[in-house]
Design a protein around this motif. Structure first.
Motif, PDB file in Angstrom:
ATOM      1  N   ARG A  92       0.832  -1.208   0.000  1.00  0.00           N
ATOM      2  CA  ARG A  92       0.000   0.000   0.000  1.00  0.00           C
ATOM      3  C   ARG A  92       0.874   1.269   0.000  1.00  0.00           C
ATOM      4  O   ARG A  92       0.579   2.231  -0.699  1.00  0.00           O
ATOM      5  N   VAL A  93       1.962   1.249   0.772  1.00  0.00           N
ATOM      6  CA  VAL A  93       2.875   2.405   0.814  1.00  0.00           C
ATOM      7  C   VAL A  93       3.470   2.663  -0.564  1.00  0.00           C
ATOM      8  O   VAL A  93       3.521   3.806  -1.027  1.00  0.00           O
ATOM      9  N   ALA A  94       3.905   1.604  -1.232  1.00  0.00           N
ATOM     10  CA  ALA A  94       4.501   1.770  -2.562  1.00  0.00           C
ATOM     11  C   ALA A  94       3.460   2.275  -3.564  1.00  0.00           C
ATOM     12  O   ALA A  94       3.761   3.141  -4.404  1.00  0.00           O
ATOM     13  N   LEU A 155      -0.619   0.065  -9.347  1.00  0.00           N
ATOM     14  CA  LEU A 155      -0.882   1.439  -9.783  1.00  0.00           C
ATOM     15  C   LEU A 155      -0.712   1.562 -11.295  1.00  0.00           C
ATOM     16  O   LEU A 155      -1.534   2.205 -11.957  1.00  0.00           O
ATOM     17  N   VAL A 156       0.328   0.954 -11.843  1.00  0.00           N
ATOM     18  CA  VAL A 156       0.547   1.015 -13.297  1.00  0.00           C
ATOM     19  C   VAL A 156      -0.675   0.464 -14.032  1.00  0.00           C
ATOM     20  O   VAL A 156      -1.139   1.048 -15.013  1.00  0.00           O
ATOM     21  N   GLN A 157      -1.229  -0.649 -13.519  1.00  0.00           N
ATOM     22  CA  GLN A 157      -2.421  -1.232 -14.145  1.00  0.00           C
ATOM     23  C   GLN A 157      -3.625  -0.292 -14.004  1.00  0.00           C
ATOM     24  O   GLN A 157      -4.397  -0.103 -14.949  1.00  0.00           O
ATOM     25  N   GLY A 176     -12.372   5.634 -13.208  1.00  0.00           N
ATOM     26  CA  GLY A 176     -11.856   6.897 -12.701  1.00  0.00           C
ATOM     27  C   GLY A 176     -10.353   6.868 -12.476  1.00  0.00           C
ATOM     28  O   GLY A 176      -9.721   5.809 -12.495  1.00  0.00           O
ATOM     29  N   PHE A 177      -9.790   8.050 -12.257  1.00  0.00           N
ATOM     30  CA  PHE A 177      -8.364   8.150 -11.957  1.00  0.00           C
ATOM     31  C   PHE A 177      -8.098   7.454 -10.618  1.00  0.00           C
ATOM     32  O   PHE A 177      -8.914   7.538  -9.701  1.00  0.00           O
ATOM     33  N   PRO A 178      -6.982   6.743 -10.488  1.00  0.00           N
ATOM     34  CA  PRO A 178      -6.696   6.014  -9.238  1.00  0.00           C
ATOM     35  C   PRO A 178      -6.704   6.929  -8.015  1.00  0.00           C
ATOM     36  O   PRO A 178      -6.368   8.109  -8.100  1.00  0.00           O
ATOM     37  N   LYS A 179      -7.102   6.354  -6.889  1.00  0.00           N
ATOM     38  CA  LYS A 179      -7.143   7.079  -5.622  1.00  0.00           C
ATOM     39  C   LYS A 179      -6.169   6.442  -4.653  1.00  0.00           C
ATOM     40  O   LYS A 179      -5.799   5.275  -4.800  1.00  0.00           O
ATOM     41  N   PHE A 180      -5.777   7.198  -3.652  1.00  0.00           N
ATOM     42  CA  PHE A 180      -4.893   6.682  -2.622  1.00  0.00           C
ATOM     43  C   PHE A 180      -5.602   5.567  -1.848  1.00  0.00           C
ATOM     44  O   PHE A 180      -6.816   5.615  -1.646  1.00  0.00           O
ATOM     45  N   SER A 182      -6.362   3.458   1.526  1.00  0.00           N
ATOM     46  CA  SER A 182      -6.326   3.610   2.974  1.00  0.00           C
ATOM     47  C   SER A 182      -6.247   2.225   3.619  1.00  0.00           C
ATOM     48  O   SER A 182      -6.676   1.227   3.035  1.00  0.00           O
ATOM     49  N   LYS A 183      -5.719   2.191   4.806  1.00  0.00           N
ATOM     50  CA  LYS A 183      -5.565   0.930   5.529  1.00  0.00           C
ATOM     51  C   LYS A 183      -6.916   0.252   5.759  1.00  0.00           C
ATOM     52  O   LYS A 183      -7.027  -0.965   5.704  1.00  0.00           O
ATOM     53  N   ARG A 184      -7.935   1.047   5.995  1.00  0.00           N
ATOM     54  CA  ARG A 184      -9.256   0.487   6.316  1.00  0.00           C
ATOM     55  C   ARG A 184      -9.987  -0.066   5.100  1.00  0.00           C
ATOM     56  O   ARG A 184     -10.713  -1.030   5.193  1.00  0.00           O
ATOM     57  N   LYS A 185      -9.805   0.567   3.934  1.00  0.00           N
ATOM     58  CA  LYS A 185     -10.593   0.184   2.759  1.00  0.00           C
ATOM     59  C   LYS A 185      -9.838  -0.692   1.764  1.00  0.00           C
ATOM     60  O   LYS A 185     -10.454  -1.349   0.942  1.00  0.00           O
ATOM     61  N   ASP A 186      -8.524  -0.694   1.820  1.00  0.00           N
ATOM     62  CA  ASP A 186      -7.744  -1.450   0.843  1.00  0.00           C
ATOM     63  C   ASP A 186      -7.836  -2.947   1.123  1.00  0.00           C
ATOM     64  O   ASP A 186      -7.779  -3.388   2.267  1.00  0.00           O
ATOM     65  N   GLN A 187      -7.977  -3.707   0.057  1.00  0.00           N
ATOM     66  CA  GLN A 187      -8.015  -5.161   0.193  1.00  0.00           C
ATOM     67  C   GLN A 187      -6.602  -5.645   0.498  1.00  0.00           C
ATOM     68  O   GLN A 187      -5.655  -5.307  -0.207  1.00  0.00           O
TER      69      GLN A 187
END
Length: 193
Positions: A92-94, A155-157, A176-180, A182-187
């Motif tokens: 997620r950080v990368a 992110l590239v994909q 849509g354009f990629p979004k950051f 978050s720890k709570r929502k990211d799979q």
């Protein structure tokens, strides 16, 4: 196995033992000895992994599989669980770092068209990551480098999907354009090559 019924069937065919959780049968079967001796029985109950191409279509006979996806059992040991969470966070950080890099390059291009920017490729963004990782994530060495690579690849994909959607070359609904992330929502996921 995919179902408890399949686990019981495998147990009956192999003499294995269905594992229990709080006294209730699970989808897991303990087998003694070499896996290969049980392969035919297992495959008669359930295909362990489907051979598919990149689009998810069943691979034709004669194809060679170059990758497989596995879902691992979550460890009960807190130290191991923490290490796995750390790998998810590293991905997620990368991803977020690469997205911030792309956005800052886009903003700089708006102000000055001659401003250089990092190409939206895995190779270019990984090279940039390797140059900046000591400042961005000083703890980077505690995780596999593959975590960071999979975040950047994601992110590239996402950027490719957005770009092809924007230009009308992608089927389906608009992306849509990629979004950051978050720890709570990211799979929670990570890939290792």
């Amino acid at each position: 196995m995919r179902t408890k019924a399949q686990a019981q069937k495998v147990s009956d065919l192999t003499g294995g033992k269905v594992l229990l959780d709080d006294g209730k049968p699970t989808r897991k079967v303990a087998l003694a000895g070499d896996f290969e001796q049980y392969r035919d029985a297992l495959e008669s109950v359930s295909v362990l992994f489907g051979l598919c191409d990149d689009t998810g279509e069943k691979a034709p006979t004669g194809w060679t599989v170059t990758g497989a996806s596995f879902e691992l059992e979550w460890p009960k040991d807190p130290k191991s669980a923490s290490l796995i969470r750390s790998h998810f966070g590293a991905r997620r950080v990368a991803y977020n770092w690469a997205l911030a890099k792309v956005k800052s390059d886009m903003e700089a291009k708006k102000r000055d068209a001659s401003c250089p920017s990092t190409p939206w490729t895995l190779e270019a963004l990984r090279k940039q990551w390797n140059q900046e990782k000591d400042e961005v994530a000083p703890w980077w060495a505690t995780n596999s480098k593959e975590c960071y690579a999979s975040g950047i690849a994601d992110l590239v994909q996402a950027l490719s999907n957005w770009s092809s959607s924007k230009h009308g070359s992608r089927k389906g609904k608009k992306v849509g354009f990629p979004k950051f992330k978050s720890k709570r929502k990211d799979q929670n996921r990570v890939r290792f090559t």
